[in-house]
Design an enzyme around this catalytic site. Structure first.
Site, PDB file in Angstrom:
ATOM      1  N   CYS A  40       0.845  -1.209  -0.017  1.00 18.58           N
ATOM      2  CA  CYS A  40       0.133   0.162  -0.097  1.00 18.58           C
ATOM      3  C   CYS A  40       0.928   1.430  -0.132  1.00 18.58           C
ATOM      4  O   CYS A  40       1.398   1.607   0.996  1.00 18.58           O
ATOM      5  CB  CYS A  40      -1.057  -0.035   1.228  1.00 18.58           C
ATOM      6  SG  CYS A  40      -2.060   1.381   1.270  1.00 18.58           S
ATOM      7  N   CYS A  96      -0.417   3.957   2.028  1.00 18.52           N
ATOM      8  CA  CYS A  96      -0.149   3.730   3.640  1.00 18.52           C
ATOM      9  C   CYS A  96       1.186   3.988   3.793  1.00 18.52           C
ATOM     10  O   CYS A  96       1.638   4.908   5.051  1.00 18.52           O
ATOM     11  CB  CYS A  96      -0.541   2.518   4.100  1.00 18.52           C
ATOM     12  SG  CYS A  96      -2.034   1.875   3.208  1.00 18.52           S
ATOM     13  N   ASP A  97       2.278   3.696   3.268  1.00 15.37           N
ATOM     14  CA  ASP A  97       3.865   3.643   3.594  1.00 15.37           C
ATOM     15  C   ASP A  97       4.447   4.553   2.711  1.00 15.37           C
ATOM     16  O   ASP A  97       5.604   4.541   3.190  1.00 15.37           O
ATOM     17  CB  ASP A  97       4.066   2.220   3.426  1.00 15.37           C
ATOM     18  CG  ASP A  97       3.239   1.269   4.354  1.00 15.37           C
ATOM     19  OD1 ASP A  97       2.984   1.912   5.531  1.00 15.37           O
ATOM     20  OD2 ASP A  97       3.142   0.123   4.066  1.00 15.37           O
TER      21      ASP A  97
END
Ligand code: NDP
Length: 315
Positions: free
Chosen positions: A140, A143-144
């Site tokens: 992701c 997300c990261d």
């Protein structure tokens, strides 16, 4: 006749969608029972820091956030149970459900499917080893990606997700290598243009990943050109995999309308499925956004729709 426990509102899955549905359903006196499934807490329990969920100004780690959601659901009386729903029969109301291969049999007036989706992985030993150590392997980018600001990363995949995520990463990172196994993208033309417009994305067509390099953290990636067989190591700090997701919806396929991949089709502007009294929330119906906050939002919708459905029935 076989004895089955009867439940007013059954929620399947304990990610942000399931727990948010539980908070709303419990506060509406639907006495929800929620089953955890195989991965209690869902996909967020496999991530580290969550920095994009509103309300946590300092960020929070994924498992802690899911524990908070669980406690909040329990505070209003949600019955959280460990177990996997292995079979359903939605042919008549109340709906029939079996837990842990028939060890427990239930009926439910309403069912909220919040079983989520699982990211597909390449299946390399190094990929899973470093991922399990939180060492820079992710599925992701939204997300990261932030953790790789100014650094070099690679992303595998040639579809819309990979193209979108590569573009997202290119805005944060110094250089993005996009590893595509064919000699062309699967992504739409519009997405391809976005990739091609970013100067710091280098697309490696006809390349496959042989290995993720590093012991505990990502140090590089070994790729092979499929036509020439030439192998090279590329130094990187983050390794992203975007080769698709699989919604966890197989057990519902005889009853619930889905697309060819298994994403449940909800009725427009609602969490309703084609079966009365069965609702869907979160990634089981979302192949586009796939965020904790969007899952939580649709969890709320599913509980409100379930409450209205019961009210209209006079329950
Ligand atoms: P897709 O299945 O569309 O694409 C997967 C990509 O990964 C393909 O390029 C595929 O290669 C590659 N791949 C699969 N397995 C491997 C492997 N083992 N090794 C290397 N590469 C591999 O998945 P997406 O997640 O990209 O998209 C899913 C759906 O969601 C699509 O319908 C897409 O259009 C949609 N979507 C739409 C968005 C939007 O509209 N904004 C954003 C994101 C997704 P190959 O082509 O060779 O099979």
């Amino acid at each position: 006749m076989e004895e089955r426990e009867h439940i007013k509102c059954l929620i399947i899955g304990t990610g942000p969608a399931g727990y948010t549905a539980a908070i709303y359903a419990a506060r509406s006196d639907l006495h929800p029972v929620i089953y955890t499934g195989m991965e209690p807490g869902g996909q967020l329990t496999t991530t580290t820091d969550v920095d994009n969920f509103p309300g946590y100004p300092e960020g929070i780690n994924g498992p802690a956030m899911m524990e908070d959601m669980k406690k909040q659901a329990e505070r209003f009386g949600t019955d959280v149970r460990f177990g996997v729903i292995t079979k359903v029969d939605f042919s008549e109301s109340p709906h029939k459900i079996e837990v842990d291969n028939g060890k427990i049999s239930l009926t439910a007036d309403t069912v909220i499917i919040a079983t989520g989706a699982s990211a597909k992985w390449l299946g390399l030993e190094s990929e899973q080893r470093i991922r399990n150590k939180g060492g820079g392997v992710s599925a992701c980018a939204v997300c990261d990606g932030f953790f790789y600001k100014g650094k070099d990363v690679a992303i595998v995949g040639g579809g819309d997700t990979a193209a979108e995520e590569a573009t997202y990463l290119a805005k944060l990172c110094r250089k993005v290598y996009m590893i595509v196994r064919k000699d062309h993208f699967r992504a739409s033309k519009a997405m391809q243009h976005r990739v091609n417009s970013m100067e710091n994305i280098e697309v490696l067509f006809e390349h496959v990943t042989e290995d993720v390099l590093g012991d505990n953290v990502v140090e590089g990636v070994k790729v092979k050109h499929t036509a020439t067989g030439q192998v090279k190591d590329i130094p990187i700090d983050g390794f992203f995999v975007a080769i698709g997701h699989k919604p966890n919806t197989d057990i519902f396929k005889d009853y619930i309308d889905m697309d060819e991949t298994g994403y449940i089709i909800n009725k427009p502007d609602s969490a309703k499925t084609n079966v009365e009294g069965v609702f869907v929330a979160g990634d089981a119906a979302d192949k586009i956004y796939r965020q904790a906050i969007t899952a939580a939002g649709t969890g709320c919708m599913a509980a409100l729709d379930a409450e209205r459905y019961l009210a209209e029935k006079g329950d």
